[in-house]
Design a protein around this motif. Sequence first.
Motif, PDB file in Angstrom:
ATOM      1  N   TYR A  10       0.826  -1.198   0.000  1.00  0.00           N
ATOM      2  CA  TYR A  10       0.000   0.000   0.000  1.00  0.00           C
ATOM      3  C   TYR A  10       0.866   1.255   0.000  1.00  0.00           C
ATOM      4  O   TYR A  10       1.985   1.242   0.498  1.00  0.00           O
ATOM      5  N   ASP A  60       1.841   5.228   1.128  1.00  0.00           N
ATOM      6  CA  ASP A  60       2.025   5.819   2.458  1.00  0.00           C
ATOM      7  C   ASP A  60       0.716   6.288   3.084  1.00  0.00           C
ATOM      8  O   ASP A  60       0.484   6.099   4.262  1.00  0.00           O
ATOM      9  N   GLU A  61      -0.141   6.912   2.324  1.00  0.00           N
ATOM     10  CA  GLU A  61      -1.382   7.477   2.856  1.00  0.00           C
ATOM     11  C   GLU A  61      -2.574   6.525   2.701  1.00  0.00           C
ATOM     12  O   GLU A  61      -3.687   6.849   3.075  1.00  0.00           O
ATOM     13  N   GLN A  62      -2.346   5.367   2.157  1.00  0.00           N
ATOM     14  CA  GLN A  62      -3.426   4.427   1.865  1.00  0.00           C
ATOM     15  C   GLN A  62      -3.727   3.536   3.072  1.00  0.00           C
ATOM     16  O   GLN A  62      -2.808   3.075   3.761  1.00  0.00           O
ATOM     17  N   PHE A  63      -5.026   3.313   3.345  1.00  0.00           N
ATOM     18  CA  PHE A  63      -5.438   2.431   4.431  1.00  0.00           C
ATOM     19  C   PHE A  63      -5.085   0.989   4.071  1.00  0.00           C
ATOM     20  O   PHE A  63      -5.337   0.529   2.962  1.00  0.00           O
ATOM     21  N   GLU A 100     -12.078   0.064   6.976  1.00  0.00           N
ATOM     22  CA  GLU A 100     -11.772   1.447   7.320  1.00  0.00           C
ATOM     23  C   GLU A 100     -12.863   2.073   8.156  1.00  0.00           C
ATOM     24  O   GLU A 100     -14.007   1.779   8.072  1.00  0.00           O
TER      25      GLU A 100
END
Length: 67
Positions: A49, A51-54, A67
């Motif tokens: 994934y 960096d900012e992805q769940f 999420e």
Amino acid sequence: MINHRTAIIVDGKSYSLKKVSDEIRRKDGSIIILLTTKEIQEIANKTFYGDEQFCHIDFLTLTITEE
């Protein structure tokens, strides 16, 4: 990705990966290496994934989260 002993053909040559950290250096500079299951899971957790992805799947615990 696999984590068991194997024979593999790379660049027309046959190789046998027998123990963890056995590696094959390819002509293009890349490396094929035999890793443990835990090492593969850690790499997957770090790279699957952005960096900012769940992260929906935790590859170390093999759990799926929402999420």
